[in-house]
Scaffold this motif. Sequence first.
Motif, PDB file in Angstrom:
ATOM      1  N   VAL A 111       2.870   4.587   2.724  1.00  0.00           N
ATOM      2  CA  VAL A 111       2.308   5.851   2.225  1.00  0.00           C
ATOM      3  C   VAL A 111       3.122   6.988   2.843  1.00  0.00           C
ATOM      4  O   VAL A 111       3.922   6.766   3.746  1.00  0.00           O
ATOM      5  N   PRO A 112       2.923   8.233   2.390  1.00  0.00           N
ATOM      6  CA  PRO A 112       3.728   9.335   2.928  1.00  0.00           C
ATOM      7  C   PRO A 112       3.677   9.423   4.456  1.00  0.00           C
ATOM      8  O   PRO A 112       2.718   8.960   5.087  1.00  0.00           O
ATOM      9  N   MET A 172      -2.976  10.279   7.580  1.00  0.00           N
ATOM     10  CA  MET A 172      -3.138   9.486   6.359  1.00  0.00           C
ATOM     11  C   MET A 172      -2.934   7.995   6.661  1.00  0.00           C
ATOM     12  O   MET A 172      -3.704   7.132   6.236  1.00  0.00           O
ATOM     13  N   LYS A 173      -1.934   7.699   7.454  1.00  0.00           N
ATOM     14  CA  LYS A 173      -1.651   6.291   7.772  1.00  0.00           C
ATOM     15  C   LYS A 173      -2.840   5.680   8.518  1.00  0.00           C
ATOM     16  O   LYS A 173      -3.256   4.554   8.227  1.00  0.00           O
ATOM     17  N   ASN A 179      16.649   2.045   2.452  1.00  0.00           N
ATOM     18  CA  ASN A 179      16.708   2.179   1.005  1.00  0.00           C
ATOM     19  C   ASN A 179      18.104   1.798   0.488  1.00  0.00           C
ATOM     20  O   ASN A 179      19.074   2.325   1.021  1.00  0.00           O
ATOM     21  N   ILE A 189       0.877  -1.179   0.000  1.00  0.00           N
ATOM     22  CA  ILE A 189       0.000   0.000   0.000  1.00  0.00           C
ATOM     23  C   ILE A 189       0.914   1.228   0.000  1.00  0.00           C
ATOM     24  O   ILE A 189       1.573   1.527   0.999  1.00  0.00           O
ATOM     25  N   GLY A 190       0.969   1.887  -1.148  1.00  0.00           N
ATOM     26  CA  GLY A 190       1.918   2.995  -1.335  1.00  0.00           C
ATOM     27  C   GLY A 190       3.136   2.447  -2.050  1.00  0.00           C
ATOM     28  O   GLY A 190       3.905   1.682  -1.469  1.00  0.00           O
ATOM     29  N   GLY A 191       3.275   2.794  -3.332  1.00  0.00           N
ATOM     30  CA  GLY A 191       4.362   2.202  -4.142  1.00  0.00           C
ATOM     31  C   GLY A 191       5.366   3.247  -4.594  1.00  0.00           C
ATOM     32  O   GLY A 191       5.708   3.324  -5.765  1.00  0.00           O
ATOM     33  N   THR A 224       7.051   3.299   8.400  1.00  0.00           N
ATOM     34  CA  THR A 224       7.302   4.626   8.980  1.00  0.00           C
ATOM     35  C   THR A 224       8.718   4.806   9.526  1.00  0.00           C
ATOM     36  O   THR A 224       9.225   3.943  10.242  1.00  0.00           O
ATOM     37  N   SER A 225       9.292   5.958   9.199  1.00  0.00           N
ATOM     38  CA  SER A 225      10.642   6.248   9.694  1.00  0.00           C
ATOM     39  C   SER A 225      10.573   6.826  11.097  1.00  0.00           C
ATOM     40  O   SER A 225      11.557   6.745  11.842  1.00  0.00           O
ATOM     41  N   ASP A 228      -1.708   2.155  -5.253  1.00  0.00           N
ATOM     42  CA  ASP A 228      -1.147   3.506  -5.150  1.00  0.00           C
ATOM     43  C   ASP A 228      -1.947   4.387  -6.094  1.00  0.00           C
ATOM     44  O   ASP A 228      -2.027   4.098  -7.290  1.00  0.00           O
ATOM     45  N   PRO A 229      -2.562   5.455  -5.587  1.00  0.00           N
ATOM     46  CA  PRO A 229      -3.436   6.277  -6.442  1.00  0.00           C
ATOM     47  C   PRO A 229      -2.669   7.055  -7.518  1.00  0.00           C
ATOM     48  O   PRO A 229      -3.290   7.564  -8.454  1.00  0.00           O
ATOM     49  N   ASP A 230      -1.351   7.135  -7.403  1.00  0.00           N
ATOM     50  CA  ASP A 230      -0.567   7.894  -8.383  1.00  0.00           C
ATOM     51  C   ASP A 230      -0.573   7.160  -9.733  1.00  0.00           C
ATOM     52  O   ASP A 230      -0.149   6.007  -9.812  1.00  0.00           O
ATOM     53  N   ILE A 271      10.002   3.521  -1.314  1.00  0.00           N
ATOM     54  CA  ILE A 271      10.104   2.418  -0.357  1.00  0.00           C
ATOM     55  C   ILE A 271       9.140   1.282  -0.718  1.00  0.00           C
ATOM     56  O   ILE A 271       9.524   0.105  -0.722  1.00  0.00           O
ATOM     57  N   GLY A 272       7.908   1.626  -1.055  1.00  0.00           N
ATOM     58  CA  GLY A 272       6.946   0.586  -1.438  1.00  0.00           C
ATOM     59  C   GLY A 272       7.440  -0.186  -2.661  1.00  0.00           C
ATOM     60  O   GLY A 272       7.294  -1.413  -2.737  1.00  0.00           O
ATOM     61  N   PRO A 293      12.237  -0.372   6.951  1.00  0.00           N
ATOM     62  CA  PRO A 293      13.319  -0.834   6.081  1.00  0.00           C
ATOM     63  C   PRO A 293      14.304   0.296   5.760  1.00  0.00           C
ATOM     64  O   PRO A 293      14.128   1.428   6.218  1.00  0.00           O
TER      65      PRO A 293
HETATM   66  N1  LIG Z   1      12.671   7.330   1.580  1.00  0.00           N
HETATM   67  C1  LIG Z   1      13.323   6.667   2.505  1.00  0.00           C
HETATM   68  O1  LIG Z   1      14.551   6.630   2.502  1.00  0.00           O
HETATM   69  C2  LIG Z   1      12.574   5.912   3.574  1.00  0.00           C
HETATM   70  C3  LIG Z   1      13.266   4.908   4.272  1.00  0.00           C
HETATM   71  C4  LIG Z   1      12.570   4.123   5.193  1.00  0.00           C
HETATM   72  C5  LIG Z   1      11.227   4.368   5.440  1.00  0.00           C
HETATM   73  N2  LIG Z   1      10.575   5.374   4.769  1.00  0.00           N
HETATM   74  C6  LIG Z   1       9.142   5.564   5.057  1.00  0.00           C
HETATM   75  O2  LIG Z   1       8.395   4.974   4.003  1.00  0.00           O
HETATM   76  C7  LIG Z   1       7.157   5.666   3.815  1.00  0.00           C
HETATM   77  C8  LIG Z   1       7.039   6.083   2.346  1.00  0.00           C
HETATM   78  O3  LIG Z   1       8.146   6.877   1.996  1.00  0.00           O
HETATM   79  P1  LIG Z   1       8.674   7.043   0.494  1.00  0.00           P
HETATM   80  O4  LIG Z   1      10.024   7.645   0.600  1.00  0.00           O
HETATM   81  O5  LIG Z   1       8.496   5.773  -0.250  1.00  0.00           O
HETATM   82  O6  LIG Z   1       7.658   8.147  -0.061  1.00  0.00           O
HETATM   83  P2  LIG Z   1       7.180   8.387  -1.577  1.00  0.00           P
HETATM   84  O7  LIG Z   1       6.606   9.745  -1.598  1.00  0.00           O
HETATM   85  O8  LIG Z   1       8.263   8.032  -2.527  1.00  0.00           O
HETATM   86  O9  LIG Z   1       6.014   7.319  -1.757  1.00  0.00           O
HETATM   87  C9  LIG Z   1       4.739   7.404  -1.154  1.00  0.00           C
HETATM   88  C10 LIG Z   1       3.739   6.795  -2.102  1.00  0.00           C
HETATM   89  O10 LIG Z   1       2.493   6.672  -1.453  1.00  0.00           O
HETATM   90  C11 LIG Z   1       1.476   6.964  -2.407  1.00  0.00           C
HETATM   91  N3  LIG Z   1       0.252   7.324  -1.696  1.00  0.00           N
HETATM   92  C12 LIG Z   1      -0.186   8.542  -1.307  1.00  0.00           C
HETATM   93  N4  LIG Z   1      -1.369   8.402  -0.678  1.00  0.00           N
HETATM   94  C13 LIG Z   1      -1.691   7.091  -0.682  1.00  0.00           C
HETATM   95  C14 LIG Z   1      -2.799   6.326  -0.186  1.00  0.00           C
HETATM   96  N5  LIG Z   1      -3.810   6.891   0.442  1.00  0.00           N
HETATM   97  N6  LIG Z   1      -2.794   4.998  -0.378  1.00  0.00           N
HETATM   98  C15 LIG Z   1      -1.776   4.393  -1.030  1.00  0.00           C
HETATM   99  N7  LIG Z   1      -0.710   5.060  -1.505  1.00  0.00           N
HETATM  100  C16 LIG Z   1      -0.671   6.397  -1.324  1.00  0.00           C
HETATM  101  C17 LIG Z   1       2.071   8.063  -3.244  1.00  0.00           C
HETATM  102  O11 LIG Z   1       1.420   8.157  -4.502  1.00  0.00           O
HETATM  103  C18 LIG Z   1       3.521   7.619  -3.365  1.00  0.00           C
HETATM  104  O12 LIG Z   1       3.740   6.816  -4.511  1.00  0.00           O
HETATM  105  C19 LIG Z   1       7.174   6.826   4.809  1.00  0.00           C
HETATM  106  O13 LIG Z   1       6.471   6.445   5.959  1.00  0.00           O
HETATM  107  C20 LIG Z   1       8.651   6.986   5.130  1.00  0.00           C
HETATM  108  O14 LIG Z   1       8.881   7.520   6.418  1.00  0.00           O
HETATM  109  C21 LIG Z   1      11.212   6.132   3.826  1.00  0.00           C
END
Ligand SMILES: NC(=O)c1ccc[n+]([C@@H]2O[C@H](COP(=O)([O-])OP(=O)(O)OC[C@H]3O[C@@H](n4cnc5c(N)ncnc54)[C@H](O)[C@@H]3O)[C@@H](O)[C@H]2O)c1
Length: 491
Positions: free
Chosen positions: A86-87, A92-93, A139, A8-10, A114-115, A32-34, A13-14, A137
């Motif tokens: 998701v963000p 939102m979560k 990256n 959920i959320g791609g 979540t970070s 992922d709605p995007d 990280i997804g 996780p």
């Molecule tokens: N980027 C990093 O290095 C990192 C590392 C570890 C954990 N995280 C955590 O991972 C999570 C996502 O981060 P990210 O970096 O992948 O962000 P991102 O912005 O790259 O991805 C978030 C995705 O969620 C989608 N989204 C938005 N609303 C949604 C909904 N209602 N349902 C489903 N999908 C939805 C968006 O379209 C987007 O593709 C956050 O909680 C972040 O703290 C990030």
Amino acid sequence: MARVAAIIGGGVIGGGWAARFLLNGWDVRVFDPDPEAERKISEVLANARVSMPGLSDTALPAEGALTFHDTIAQTVEGAEWIQESVPERLDMKLKVYAEIQAHCAEDAIIGSSTSGFKPSELQEGATRPGQIAVTHPFNPVYLLPLIELVPTDANSADMIARAKDVISDIGMFPLHVRKEIDAHIADRFLEAVWREALWLVKDGVATTEEIDEAIRMGFGIRWAQMGLFDTYRVAGGEAGMKHFMAQFGPALKWPWTKLMDVPEFNDELVDLIAGQSDEQSGHMTIREMERIRDNNLVSMMRALKAQNFGAGAVMNRHDVKLALDAGMARRAADIADPSKPIVTVSRAVPIDWLDYNGHMTESRYLHAFADASDRLMEIIGCDQDYIATGGSFFTAETHIRHIDETHLGSRIEVRTRVLMAEGKKMHLWHEMYAGDKLLATGEHILIHVSLETRRPAPFSPEIAANLAMISEAQSGLPAPEGAGRYVGQPR
Ligand SMILES: NC(=O)c1ccc[n+]([C@@H]2O[C@H](COP(=O)([O-])OP(=O)(O)OC[C@H]3O[C@@H](n4cnc5c(N)ncnc54)[C@H](O)[C@@H]3O)[C@@H](O)[C@H]2O)c1
């Protein structure tokens, strides 16, 4: 039937989670709605497909199926693991969990990437709080093994154990965080280092590039293999940790760190950092930088595998599981059909096996054949326990014919025949394939020895019996083309 993971959320990280599950044989469903999500995930997957198989010295299972869905309800139905990425916004979560829990199985695990948020915050108001935990996780998720698993008292011991099993099953390392705290363990360090770096750039002490050099030329390499405390223990010399603490403890009071302050976060700071970063690495695209990162990470982790240490030890354990799951024989009794050549190697060509011609280098053909001989030795009973009793095999002669080339990520298989086994001598014939294409043949003569006298010695009765069984069963196979051929002999 393949196990099912819902993503959920791609995003960054997804997408990494999707690759991690898919390449370990799980079916993956994404919501992922995007509208760009499919393209973004396919780019992450392309990177993962090149780099991840090379982490293993055993072939990964066949990839699972990847599907995209329009609703959370469709995505989570029947999923064993649901990973929310998701963000980073709590409201939102929480909304997403309500939707997930309305449709998912009661015993499915919902992990959050979540970070920063604590699991108790994520569980608040949930229908079944015990189903949700943090599984944080790093990256790129398809290469780095660490998952910070942060549960609360609402999670049962059984749920935590199942979560650990799944995380290990996909080649990762579950670090059970015993007490919840904002940003868990690792991101708290990263935040401390990040603050200090911002100060150093702001005060003109160092550029972004100089800070990166200070890490990657020294302590970054040290940390990657041994971490913080073991590194300092060694630094304390024979007197160890107490001495180290006594020596460096007083420094804590010196004006070294600015960890408690934050530099004012304004446009000036952002422009300064972003400008220096552009100057440092603006000549490369992010995709190019990802490839460099991935190649370096795989090469470093492969070096740690050779030491069976840290992340390398985790990868080695995963290799054993992959070989078992693939049904590769470890004992003579496991061989499904001994009248056929035995599959002794099944793997992808990793990054450190390539040469300047862009294909697998010649010494790695021997490497693969030597691995095949090692596996055959294990199968006939010459395993670590047997070797510890003082018997083993030494290679006396090798002849390799290079027939075709193979490239990064190609899946190769070595099939082995016992051409002769008598007294103290074993004659093996290996054929290396990529699919149906013959890449090379390797012929080995091995002598059974006593490790005490370092001289030839007769096989143990168990080894003799296993070798006799295999060579007799394989005696109906036609003589291999090229066996006994000498160097330069015309075909
Ligand atoms: N980027 C990093 O290095 C990192 C590392 C570890 C954990 N995280 C955590 O991972 C999570 C996502 O981060 P990210 O970096 O992948 O962000 P991102 O912005 O790259 O991805 C978030 C995705 O969620 C989608 N989204 C938005 N609303 C949604 C909904 N209602 N349902 C489903 N999908 C939805 C968006 O379209 C987007 O593709 C956050 O909680 C972040 O703290 C990030």
